[in-house]
Each structure stands twice: as C-alpha cells, then as structure tokens.
Design a protein around this motif. Structure first.
Motif, mmCIF file in Angstrom:
data_model
loop_
_atom_site.group_PDB
_atom_site.id
_atom_site.type_symbol
_atom_site.label_atom_id
_atom_site.label_comp_id
_atom_site.label_asym_id
_atom_site.label_seq_id
_atom_site.Cartn_x
_atom_site.Cartn_y
_atom_site.Cartn_z
ATOM 1 N N UNK A 283 0.813 -1.332 -0.027
ATOM 2 C CA UNK A 283 0.063 -0.064 -0.026
ATOM 3 C C UNK A 283 0.841 1.226 -0.073
ATOM 4 N N UNK A 284 1.830 1.288 0.509
ATOM 5 C CA UNK A 284 2.866 2.356 0.442
ATOM 6 C C UNK A 284 3.544 2.542 -0.715
ATOM 7 N N UNK A 285 3.891 1.286 -1.284
ATOM 8 C CA UNK A 285 4.297 1.334 -2.679
ATOM 9 C C UNK A 285 3.527 2.163 -3.898
ATOM 10 N N UNK A 286 2.169 1.451 -3.563
ATOM 11 C CA UNK A 286 1.211 2.113 -4.528
ATOM 12 C C UNK A 286 0.773 3.586 -4.181
ATOM 13 N N UNK A 287 1.179 4.084 -3.025
ATOM 14 C CA UNK A 287 1.033 5.346 -2.713
ATOM 15 C C UNK A 287 2.072 6.127 -3.498
ATOM 16 N N UNK A 288 3.305 5.770 -3.587
ATOM 17 C CA UNK A 288 4.250 6.203 -4.429
ATOM 18 C C UNK A 288 4.064 6.297 -5.871
ATOM 19 N N UNK A 289 3.430 4.953 -6.219
ATOM 20 C CA UNK A 289 3.216 4.728 -7.881
ATOM 21 C C UNK A 289 2.156 6.112 -8.072
#
Length: 519
Positions: A19-25
């Motif tokens: 979910x953190x990676x999704x925020x960055x993406x």
C-alpha cells in the motif's frame, strides 16, 4: 533471467509494503497525467512571453502526447524484459529532467523538445506503474488497488486546469513544469528504496523490429487524429499519416504473428475476455474524452463561464470517481455482480450521463443543473466500469507480460480519447455548418462575422444544437460498447468454466482407473 523473489506476491495479500508502494506509484502517475492537461491554461502566457504562434502552441501540447502514445507498447515491453523497477526509475528521472528543461526553456523550439523528452519519461511511467501494481497485489486485493490507480488517473485528467490556473495566479508559466521536479525526486528515492524488482523470467530476446513498427505506426495514427481538426479530415496532412499508420500497424501485426519472440502476442486477441475489455475501454474513453472536450466549450461559449470557472464546474466528475473508489464501492460491485454485469452497469451510467448533459444541460436554454446530474452519472459509471475493465485486460495477459498489458491499456486510453475528440468534434462541426448562415471554421470566427445581435444569437443556438447532437452520439456509442463488452466477457467466463470442468474431469479419470486396477 529470473524474477526477483520479492516481486512475487505472497498468499497473505502481496508484498508487505504494497500500500505504501501504491501511494508512491500513484504520486508518479498523478504528475504524468497532470501534464497532459495543465499546459492548456498557460497558452495566453506562452503566446505573450515566448511569442508562440498557434502552430507552436499545438506542438507544445501534442509533442508530449504524441511521443508518449507512440512509445507505450515499446516501453511496456522494455519494462518486462529489463526490469519494471529499473524502467520506472528511468522514467521518473527522464520526466524530472524534461520538466527542468521545459521550465527553463527560452524559446518555443526548446519547450517543444523538452515536452517530447517528458513524453518518453511519461510512457515509461504509464506502463510500469500498472505493471508493478499487478506484481505486488494478489487476486484478493488487485481490483481495489487498480481502482485506486484509476482514481488517480481520473483526478489527474480533471485537476490539471485547476492546478495550472492556481499556479499561474502567483508564478510565471515555467512553474507549471518546475513543480514536477520535487515530486519526481521524491518518487525516484521511494521507488529505489521500496519497489521490488520484477521482470520476465523467460528472457525473450528483444523484438527490435516490432518496437520500431509499433512506435512509427502509433505515432503516425495519433498524429492524424490530433491534427485532423486543424487541417481537415480529407486533407493530405491527415490522410497521408493516417494511411502510413494503418499500413505500419498492419505490418506490425503480421510481424508479431511470425516472430518467435513477439513484443505483443497477437494471440491475446483470440481471448474473448481480452477483446471484450478492449472494446469497452476504447468506447468508454471515446465517450469521456469527446464529452470533456465538448463540455469545456459548452461551459464557456454557451453558458458564458470563464476558463477557471468552467474547470471548477467540471470538477464533480472527478470528485465522484475519487469518492466512490476511495470508499471501495467499485471493487465491491465487481465482487458482487461479476465483471460482465459491472461493465454493463458502469457504461450504461456513462451513457445516461452523456444523454443527461445533452437533453437537460444542452441547448441554448440548458442549465448547469442538468449538466451536474450528467457529470455525477458519468463519474459513477467510470468509477464502476474502469477498474473492472483494466483488471480484465491485465488478468487476460500472463503476469510476465504485465508491462505490455499496461502498454495496451494506456494505448487504448490514448486512442479512445483521441478518437472521441475527433469523431464527436466532427459531428459538432457538421451540425454547426448546416445550421449557421455565415461561413466560418469555429464559433468565435462565426460570431465575429455576424452582423447583428439576432444573427449572433442564432449562431450560439446552432453551436448548442451541435453540442447536443454530439453528446447523444457519444451516449449511443458508449451504450453499444458496454453491451458488446459485456457479451464478450460473459462468453469468456462461460468458456473458462467449461475448461476448468473439463480439466477436473480429466483429473478424476486416472483415479478411477487406479481403483479398478487395485480391485
């Protein structure tokens, strides 16, 4: 060549920091999509400060989308082969450098070249972001993740003029590009630190001829679409690149069928699930892209709003999508109704929104209330249908080809959007030309040529009537597309169930044979 172990989702839901990676993406995705629309509000400043001609302005806008569209399939294939994390980082770096060059440009030529460089970075970002989402989320959360990704796409499309207008109220035009740099830097650091590497474990050799053909073909086709309104659809400036695009894309399809290492496996188009989602994605973007193109003119030329006021009045479309997707409504509907019915419901709502705008908000006597209802209906339909179609496209393609799948999804969006602007704009112009008595290529030109207030009122009425007809054509196209997509998706689901039942039956037969032998 092997996939990095951390790129494979685990049974509990996917990568532990997904979910953190999704925020960055999503942050990277938002930056790219804002740049598709933010430049439109800076046109007066560019005309004054860089002495840009109309042709220069068109190339500043088109250089970005043209390069991005032409490279989407090639960028997706490169990401699958060389690593999605690597190409995502390269895309952010190129986009940041291009933004710096654009913000500091001292001439129209420099700005056009910088925008083209940003388009290269944008193509890499558009394909790798969705591919990474497919890698780090498992089936139980993937539709929800794609819905959030799609929400950012819609927000970026609608918020560009608003953000650009706010920046230009306080700074010079270069800041609309320089503001991208801190976002690109933050995104690059986060990607290098958080995103797991993944690539195609089969190690297919590069399809260089396929990459060349797809880039040339897509660039020529998109060029014909975006320059059609300027030069006329029957002019040599449009027909020559259109014919070149069709011929080169046909050659690309034949080459991909024959080469042992295709960039885009053409057998995907035998999959009814893939074809159904493709048809729906093109036609929903056809309706949305063409409608938004027409709505900006309707709000300003017919209802008399200023550009920033018009942008604010279109915001309910994006806000509806954001609210519904952030609350998880879209994914829950897919889970409850299934993909075919969800696509039907979503695209029917989009069609109803377009019809509402035409019948209640259109015409010379149209009100913003009728348009508001249409925008909310369209936003609801897009929030429901887009994640379902994106998931159907991506799930119909093997995981090792996720980058190519994202490239197909992005290409369809660009193609559908351009086609909607071209076709619905042509319907508007044809209707307008029939109804007005003066000869003019646009509404402002016709109003300038009018000799009296009565004549000007008649010209405005004709323009409003043309807008109404165009919106209704878009509504019919989206409704037909929804029904067609749902039919193909339903047939694909039946075929998948039959195949699973056949495999289960074949697995039971050896067990029965063993029992007879033992007896």
């Amino acid at each position: 060549m092997t996939a990095t172990p951390t790129a494979t989702p685990v049974a509990t839901g996917g990568h532990p920091q997904r979910w953190l990676i999704l925020g960055v993406i999503c942050l990277a995705q938002l930056t790219v999509l804002l740049d598709n629309t933010v430049l439109s509000v800076a046109i007066p400043s560019l005309t004054t400060e860089l002495h840009a001609s109309t042709s220069d302005i068109q190339w500043m806008i088109n250089a970005y989308s043209l390069v991005q569209s032409g490279l989407l399939l090639t960028a997706g294939n490169a990401a699958d082969r060389y690593g999605r994390k690597k190409l995502l980082a390269v895309g952010l770096a190129l986009f940041g450098l291009g933004s710096l060059a654009a913000g500091l440009a001292g001439s129209t030529g420099q700005l056009i070249a910088a925008r083209a460089g940003m388009g290269v970075g944008g193509a890499l970002l558009m394909t790798t972001t969705l591919a990474v989402v497919m890698q780090i989320f498992d089936d139980s959360e993937r539709v929800k993740a794609i819905a959030l990704w799609a929400t950012v796409s819609s927000l970026g499309f609608a918020a560009g003029p608003l953000i650009g207008g706010a920046i230009l109220d306080h700074f010079w035009w270069g800041m609309i590009f320089l503001i991208n740099i801190p976002v690109a830097v933050i995104g690059l650091v986060a990607v290098l630190k958080l995103v797991p590497e993944s690539k195609n474990p089969q190690g297919d050799r590069p399809d260089l001829l396929g990459a060349l053909l797809s880039t040339v073909g897509m660039t020529a086709a998109v060029y014909a679409i975006i320059t059609g309104p300027e030069h006329g659809w029957t002019s040599a400036e449009v027909l020559v690149p259109a014919a070149l695009g069709v011929a080169v894309l046909a050659a690309f399809a034949l080459w991909e069928l024959r080469t042992p290492y295709p960039m885009l496996d053409m057998h995907f188009f035998r999959n009814q699930k893939f074809v159904g989602a493709v048809a729906g994605a093109i036609l929903v973007m056809f309706g949305m892209g063409g409608s938004l193109f027409l709505l900006t003119q309707h709000l300003q030329f017919v209802l008399g709003y200023e550009p920033l006021e018009a942008g604010l009045r279109m915001a309910p479309l994006a806000l509806t999508i954001v609210v519904l997707n952030l609350s998880g409504v879209g994914p829950r509907i897919v889970t409850k109704l299934g993909t075919p019915l969800t696509v039907t419901v979503g695209m029917t709502l989009v069609a109803a929104g377009l019809a509402s705008i035409a019948l209640l908000g259109g015409g010379a006597e149209g009100t913003y209330g009728g348009m508001l209802l249409g925008l909310v209906l369209m936003g609801t339909g897009l929030a429901v249908s887009n994640p379902a179609m994106a998931n159907a496209i991506m799930s119909a393609i093997p995981p090792e080809k996720a980058g190519v799948g994202a490239g197909v999804n992005g290409t369809l969006a660009e193609f559908g959007n351009g086609l909607g602007v071209a076709v619905l704009g042509a319907v508007l112009n044809a209707r307008f030309a029939v109804l007005v008595t003066v000869t003019a290529a646009s509404l402002p030109a016709a109003l300038a040529a009018a000799g009296s207030d009565t004549e000007r009122a008649a010209i405005s009425d004709a323009f409003a009537s043309g807008l109404q007809t165009s919106q209704l054509v878009g509504a019919v196209a989206v409704l037909v597309g929804g029904l067609l997509a749902a039919l193909l998706l339903k047939r694909a689901e039946r075929a998948e169930r039959a195949e699973r039942a056949e495999r289960a039956g074949n697995a039971e037969q050896p067990e029965a044979s063993e029992q007879v032998t033992a007896a």
